[in-house]
Design an enzyme around this catalytic site. Structure first.
Site, PDB file in Angstrom:
ATOM      1  N   LYS A   7       0.822  -1.215   0.000  1.00 41.28           N
ATOM      2  CA  LYS A   7       0.000   0.000   0.000  1.00 41.28           C
ATOM      3  C   LYS A   7       0.864   1.277   0.000  1.00 41.28           C
ATOM      4  CE  LYS A   7      -3.983  -2.229   2.247  1.00 41.28           C
ATOM      5  NZ  LYS A   7      -4.996  -2.146   3.348  1.00 41.28           N
ATOM      6  N   HIS A  50      -2.228  -5.411   1.588  1.00 43.21           N
ATOM      7  CA  HIS A  50      -3.514  -6.095   1.408  1.00 43.21           C
ATOM      8  C   HIS A  50      -3.236  -7.525   1.027  1.00 43.21           C
ATOM      9  CE1 HIS A  50      -7.402  -7.317  -0.305  1.00 43.21           C
ATOM     10  NE2 HIS A  50      -6.684  -7.833  -1.289  1.00 43.21           N
ATOM     11  N   GLU A  53      -9.591 -11.037  -7.575  1.00 43.95           N
ATOM     12  CA  GLU A  53      -8.667  -9.904  -7.410  1.00 43.95           C
ATOM     13  C   GLU A  53      -7.469 -10.019  -8.354  1.00 43.95           C
ATOM     14  OE1 GLU A  53      -9.775  -9.067  -2.696  1.00 43.95           O
ATOM     15  OE2 GLU A  53      -7.736  -9.680  -3.237  1.00 43.95           O
TER      16      GLU A  53
HETATM   17  P1  ATP Z   1      -7.115  -5.903   3.338  1.00 40.16           P
HETATM   18  O1  ATP Z   1      -8.467  -6.187   2.710  1.00 40.16           O
HETATM   19  O2  ATP Z   1      -6.541  -4.565   2.945  1.00 40.16           O
HETATM   20  O3  ATP Z   1      -6.151  -7.045   3.147  1.00 40.16           O
HETATM   21  P2  ATP Z   1      -8.148  -6.732   5.850  1.00 40.16           P
HETATM   22  O4  ATP Z   1      -8.790  -7.834   5.073  1.00 40.16           O
HETATM   23  O5  ATP Z   1      -7.295  -7.095   7.005  1.00 40.16           O
HETATM   24  O6  ATP Z   1      -7.280  -5.817   4.907  1.00 40.16           O
HETATM   25  P3  ATP Z   1     -10.657  -5.360   5.686  1.00 40.16           P
HETATM   26  O7  ATP Z   1     -11.685  -5.509   6.762  1.00 40.16           O
HETATM   27  O8  ATP Z   1     -10.861  -6.057   4.385  1.00 40.16           O
HETATM   28  O9  ATP Z   1      -9.235  -5.712   6.338  1.00 40.16           O
HETATM   29  O10 ATP Z   1     -10.495  -3.790   5.414  1.00 40.16           O
HETATM   30  C1  ATP Z   1      -9.878  -3.339   4.227  1.00 40.16           C
HETATM   31  C2  ATP Z   1      -8.972  -2.194   4.561  1.00 40.16           C
HETATM   32  O11 ATP Z   1      -9.756  -1.090   5.003  1.00 40.16           O
HETATM   33  C3  ATP Z   1      -7.992  -2.442   5.722  1.00 40.16           C
HETATM   34  O12 ATP Z   1      -6.831  -3.104   5.327  1.00 40.16           O
HETATM   35  C4  ATP Z   1      -7.686  -1.026   6.149  1.00 40.16           C
HETATM   36  O13 ATP Z   1      -6.755  -0.411   5.256  1.00 40.16           O
HETATM   37  C5  ATP Z   1      -9.047  -0.361   6.006  1.00 40.16           C
HETATM   38  N1  ATP Z   1      -9.825  -0.421   7.241  1.00 40.16           N
HETATM   39  C6  ATP Z   1     -10.433  -1.509   7.775  1.00 40.16           C
HETATM   40  N2  ATP Z   1     -11.054  -1.211   8.920  1.00 40.16           N
HETATM   41  C7  ATP Z   1     -10.853   0.122   9.121  1.00 40.16           C
HETATM   42  C8  ATP Z   1     -11.232   1.067  10.121  1.00 40.16           C
HETATM   43  N3  ATP Z   1     -11.978   0.683  11.164  1.00 40.16           N
HETATM   44  N4  ATP Z   1     -10.818   2.337   9.985  1.00 40.16           N
HETATM   45  C9  ATP Z   1     -10.080   2.735   8.918  1.00 40.16           C
HETATM   46  N5  ATP Z   1      -9.687   1.906   7.940  1.00 40.16           N
HETATM   47  C10 ATP Z   1     -10.053   0.613   8.033  1.00 40.16           C
HETATM   48 MG    MG Z   2      -9.916  -7.520   3.302  1.00 36.61          MG
END
Ligand code: ATP
Ligand code: MG
Length: 140
Positions: free
Chosen positions: A11, A117, A128
């Site tokens: 990222k 990610h 993806e």
């Molecule tokens: P990613 O999809 O990026 O691999 P993840 O699967 O661990 O991460 P997701 O729940 O899919 O997490 O959220 C996608 C992305 O959104 C996170 O990686 C983060 O960058 C952002 N994000 C998630 N939760 C929050 C939050 N509460 N506040 C701000 N940003 C968030």
């Molecule tokens: Mg995710």
């Protein structure tokens, strides 16, 4: 164990700090192969489409703004149970909860600027990977 592929994104917070090599080292040290990789600047529309599942979440607009704030490195990782293996290498979404030795524990700046990610299922990985790469770009 099944050989799988997963989509990884380094990222903007990590590319800004020149961490691409250190992060790639983590994948290779754990036996994942980088079989495709490119650096690009996501457009707003591309970031919105990629994170469409989060459209209703309060953090969506900030997330899109962050993901378009600088270059990203998109890559396909291949190896045994690559989806789960990469999630383990990455660590928890919130670096405060990430296990020691994970990428997010060591490099992430915040729950949003969390450096990497990784796809969360084999089905999402396929979708993806197809979003960013054509078949000819994958070199196992
Ligand atoms: P990613 O999809 O990026 O691999 P993840 O699967 O661990 O991460 P997701 O729940 O899919 O997490 O959220 C996608 C992305 O959104 C996170 O990686 C983060 O960058 C952002 N994000 C998630 N939760 C929050 C939050 N509460 N506040 C701000 N940003 C968030
Ligand atoms: Mg995710």
């Amino acid at each position: 164990m099944a050989v799988e592929r997963t989509l990884s994104i380094i990222k903007p917070d990590a590319t800004r700090r020149n961490l691409t090599g250190k992060i790639n080292q983590r994948f290779e040290d754990k036996g994942l192969r980088i079989i495709a990789q490119k650096r690009l600047a996501l457009s707003r529309a591309q970031a919105e489409q990629f994170y469409a599942v989060h459209r209703e979440r309060g953090f969506f607009n900030d997330l899109v703004k962050f993901m378009t704030s600088g270059p990203v490195v998109v890559q396909v990782l291949e190896g045994d149970n690559a989806v789960a293996a990469n999630r383990e290498i990455m660590g928890a979404t919130n670096p405060a909860n990430a296990a020691p030795g994970t990428i997010r524990k060591d490099f992430a700046e915040s729950i949003e600027a969390n450096s990497v990610h990784g796809s969360d299922s084999a089905d999402n990985a396929r979708a993806e990977i197809a979003f960013f790469f054509s078949g000819i770009e994958l070199c196992p």
